[in-house]
Design an enzyme around this catalytic site. Structure first.
Site, PDB file in Angstrom:
ATOM      1  N   ASP A 226      -4.277  -2.932  -8.820  1.00  0.00           N
ATOM      2  CA  ASP A 226      -4.487  -3.280 -10.232  1.00  0.00           C
ATOM      3  C   ASP A 226      -3.736  -2.319 -11.159  1.00  0.00           C
ATOM      4  O   ASP A 226      -3.173  -2.743 -12.169  1.00  0.00           O
ATOM      5  CB  ASP A 226      -5.981  -3.234 -10.576  1.00  0.00           C
TER       6      ASP A 226
ATOM      7  N   GLY B 258       4.946   1.185  -0.233  1.00  0.00           N
ATOM      8  CA  GLY B 258       5.789   0.723  -1.331  1.00  0.00           C
ATOM      9  C   GLY B 258       5.576  -0.740  -1.696  1.00  0.00           C
ATOM     10  O   GLY B 258       4.526  -1.319  -1.426  1.00  0.00           O
TER      11      GLY B 258
ATOM     12  N   GLY C 129       0.821  -1.209   0.000  1.00  0.00           N
ATOM     13  CA  GLY C 129       0.000   0.000   0.000  1.00  0.00           C
ATOM     14  C   GLY C 129       0.848   1.248   0.000  1.00  0.00           C
ATOM     15  O   GLY C 129       1.756   1.395  -0.810  1.00  0.00           O
ATOM     16  N   GLU C 130       0.567   2.142   0.952  1.00  0.00           N
ATOM     17  CA  GLU C 130       1.308   3.421   0.948  1.00  0.00           C
ATOM     18  C   GLU C 130       2.743   3.266   1.434  1.00  0.00           C
ATOM     19  O   GLU C 130       3.463   4.266   1.562  1.00  0.00           O
ATOM     20  CB  GLU C 130       0.554   4.465   1.767  1.00  0.00           C
TER      21      GLU C 130
HETATM   22  P1  AMP Z   1      -7.615  -3.249  -5.821  1.00  0.00           P
HETATM   23  O1  AMP Z   1      -6.550  -2.933  -6.820  1.00  0.00           O
HETATM   24  O2  AMP Z   1      -7.269  -4.427  -4.991  1.00  0.00           O
HETATM   25  O3  AMP Z   1      -8.039  -2.040  -5.021  1.00  0.00           O
HETATM   26  O4  AMP Z   1      -8.901  -3.721  -6.665  1.00  0.00           O
HETATM   27  C1  AMP Z   1     -10.104  -3.024  -6.732  1.00  0.00           C
HETATM   28  C2  AMP Z   1     -11.026  -3.630  -7.772  1.00  0.00           C
HETATM   29  O5  AMP Z   1     -11.165  -5.031  -7.541  1.00  0.00           O
HETATM   30  C3  AMP Z   1     -12.418  -3.021  -7.701  1.00  0.00           C
HETATM   31  O6  AMP Z   1     -12.619  -2.174  -8.804  1.00  0.00           O
HETATM   32  C4  AMP Z   1     -13.367  -4.221  -7.685  1.00  0.00           C
HETATM   33  O7  AMP Z   1     -14.351  -4.152  -8.697  1.00  0.00           O
HETATM   34  C5  AMP Z   1     -12.471  -5.428  -7.899  1.00  0.00           C
HETATM   35  N1  AMP Z   1     -12.826  -6.566  -7.033  1.00  0.00           N
HETATM   36  C6  AMP Z   1     -13.282  -6.523  -5.758  1.00  0.00           C
HETATM   37  N2  AMP Z   1     -13.508  -7.777  -5.296  1.00  0.00           N
HETATM   38  C7  AMP Z   1     -13.186  -8.625  -6.297  1.00  0.00           C
HETATM   39  C8  AMP Z   1     -13.200 -10.059  -6.450  1.00  0.00           C
HETATM   40  N3  AMP Z   1     -13.584 -10.860  -5.448  1.00  0.00           N
HETATM   41  N4  AMP Z   1     -12.794 -10.582  -7.624  1.00  0.00           N
HETATM   42  C9  AMP Z   1     -12.390  -9.766  -8.635  1.00  0.00           C
HETATM   43  N5  AMP Z   1     -12.356  -8.423  -8.558  1.00  0.00           N
HETATM   44  C10 AMP Z   1     -12.741  -7.850  -7.410  1.00  0.00           C
END
Ligand code: AMP
Length: 317
Positions: A244, A216, A213-214
Site C-alpha cells: 500500500d 523489487g 516484496g523484498e
Molecule cells: P499490504 O500492503 O498488502 O501489506 O496491506 C496491509 C493492509 O491491508 C493491512 O493494514 C490490512 O488492514 C489491510 N487488509 C487486509 N486484508 C484486507 C482485505 N481483505 N481488504 C482490504 N484491506 C485489507
C-alpha cells in the site's frame, strides 16, 4: 456522519480499507494498530500531494488517528463514521519469509454494508486510486468519478477468491493495476509472471505493476517492461502495508507531477519502492510518522545509484 465538508476539488482520491490491525512478526507484535490499505497509501501519497480518502470507520476508531491523518493533508470529507459500528479489523502474522502474510482473521465490520458516496469535490479528481477493498466498492467509486486522467487499482488474494467477477470488471476499467506475484499467478493461472502480466493486460489495464516484496517490482507498460530493485534493508520489522505504501508513493508522485508518460511511471515505481522500504522499518505507520522529505530524496538517490550500471553510449558489448 461524514467528517467535514470540503469544497476544494481534490486531485487525488483514494478508496480502500481504513482499519485496525493485529500483527505479529519475528520482530514483535502490535494490537489494534492503525492499518488499512487506504490509510497506508494515503499517508505515503501525502508526502507528494494532498489526498482525499473515501472509507468508513466505527465508533472504536480513535480520534488521535483521525488527527494524524488530518495533520498529513489528508482530507477526511469522504470518511464516514458509523455510530454503533465496528471498524474493519485484520489480524495476521509473518514467519521468516516476510514476503508472505498469513491472514488469521478479517472482520469487514462497517465495510460490509458500506455504500461510498463521493463528496462533490472528489468527483472531478484527476487521479483515482482504488486501494485494496471489496471490488464492488471500487466499482461504486469508479462510477462516481467524472473524467479521471488515471485510474489505478490494487487487490489481494481475499478478493481474487471471493469476488472474482467484480474484480475482473474493475480490471477491465482501470489504466493501471498493482498485484503481487502470487496474486497475479492466482488470478490468471499462469506460472510465468510475464505470461500472467500479459493475461492481465488483456483484461484491461495497459500498465501492470507486479510487486515482488523484498525482490523489487516489475512495471509492464504496453510492450515495454522496467525492473526496479528493492532497497537492501538489514532488518524488516513489519512488512504490513508495504504494498500500500508502494502504491501510495507511486500515485502520489504521479499526481504531484501531473504527468503519465512512461518516464514518469518509471520514476513513480522508484518513489513507491522508497516509501515501501521506509514503511517496513517499523510497525504500523510508525516509520512513516517520523519520515522526512529529505530522507525520501536521499533514498531515491541511493536507488538511482543502485540501479545504474552503464550509460547506453558506454556499453562496449
Ligand atoms: P499490504 O500492503 O498488502 O501489506 O496491506 C496491509 C493492509 O491491508 C493491512 O493494514 C490490512 O488492514 C489491510 N487488509 C487486509 N486484508 C484486507 C482485505 N481483505 N481488504 C482490504 N484491506 C485489507
Amino acid at each position: 456522519m461524514t467528517m467535514d465538508k470540503n469544497t476544494t476539488p481534490q486531485s487525488l482520491v483514494i478508496v480502500g480499507s481504513i482499519g485496525l490491525d493485529d500483527v505479529q512478526t519475528p520482530e514483535g507484535e502490535v494490537r489494534d494498530a492503525l492499518g488499512g490499505a487506504a490509510t497506508y497509501s494515503a499517508i505515503a501519497a501525502s508526502f507528494f500531494t494532498p489526498v482525499g480518502i473515501v472509507g468508513v470507520i466505527g465508533d472504536d476508531f480513535p480520534q488521535t488517528h483521525l488527527d494524524y491523518l488530518d495533520s498529513r493533508r489528508i482530507d477526511l470529507a469522504g470518511v464516514e463514521r458509523i455510530s454503533g459500528g465496528k471498524t474493519f479489523h485484520w489480524a495476521g502474522y509473518y514467519d521468516f519469509d516476510l514476503n508472505v502474510a498469513h491472514t488469521l482473521d478479517t472482520q469487514l465490520n462497517v465495510f460490509a454494508d458500506f455504500k461510498p458516496v463521493l463528496p462533490d469535490s472528489y468527483k472531478k479528481a484527476s487521479y483515482v486510486f482504488l486501494a485494496n477493498i471489496d471490488p464492488v466498492l471500487q466499482l461504486e467509486v469508479l462510477n462516481q468519478v467524472e473524467k479521471p486522467k488515471l485510474t489505478v487499482c490494487d487487490t489481494m488474494n481475499f478478493w481474487i477468491t471471493g469476488k472474482r467477477d467484480a474484480l475482473v470488471e474493475v480490471l477491465s476499467r482501470v489504466d493501471i493495476a498493482f498485484m503481487n506475484d502470487a496474486e497475479a499467478r492466482q488470478l490468471t493461472g499462469c506460472m510465468s509472471i510475464v505470461k500472467a502480466a500479459r493475461a492481465i493486460q488483456k483484461i484491461g489495464p495497459q500498465t501492470l505493476i507486479i510487486k515482488k516484496g523484498e525482490h523489487g517490482a516489475l512495471l509492464f507498460h504496453n510492450d515495454e517492461h522496467f525492473s526496479a530493485p528493492s532497497y537492501p534493508l538489514e532488518s524488516i520489522a513489519d512488512p504490513t502495508g508495504a504494498g500500500d505504501s508502494f502504491a501510495g508513493g507511486f500515485i502520489g508522485y504521479v499526481a504531484s507531477v501531473d504527468d503519465i508518460s512512461p518516464k514518469t511511471l518509471r520514476r513513480a515505481v522508484i518513489q513507491g519502492s522508497v516509501m515501501a522500504s521506509f514503511n517496513v522499518e517499523d510497525f504500523s505507520m510508525n516509520r512513516l510518522r517520523r519520515l522526512t522529505c529529505d530522507e525520501i530524496a536521499k533514498r531515491y538517490s541511493e536507488f538511482r545509484e543502485m540501479a545504474h550500471f552503464d550509460a547506453l553510449e558506454d556499453a562496449s558489448l
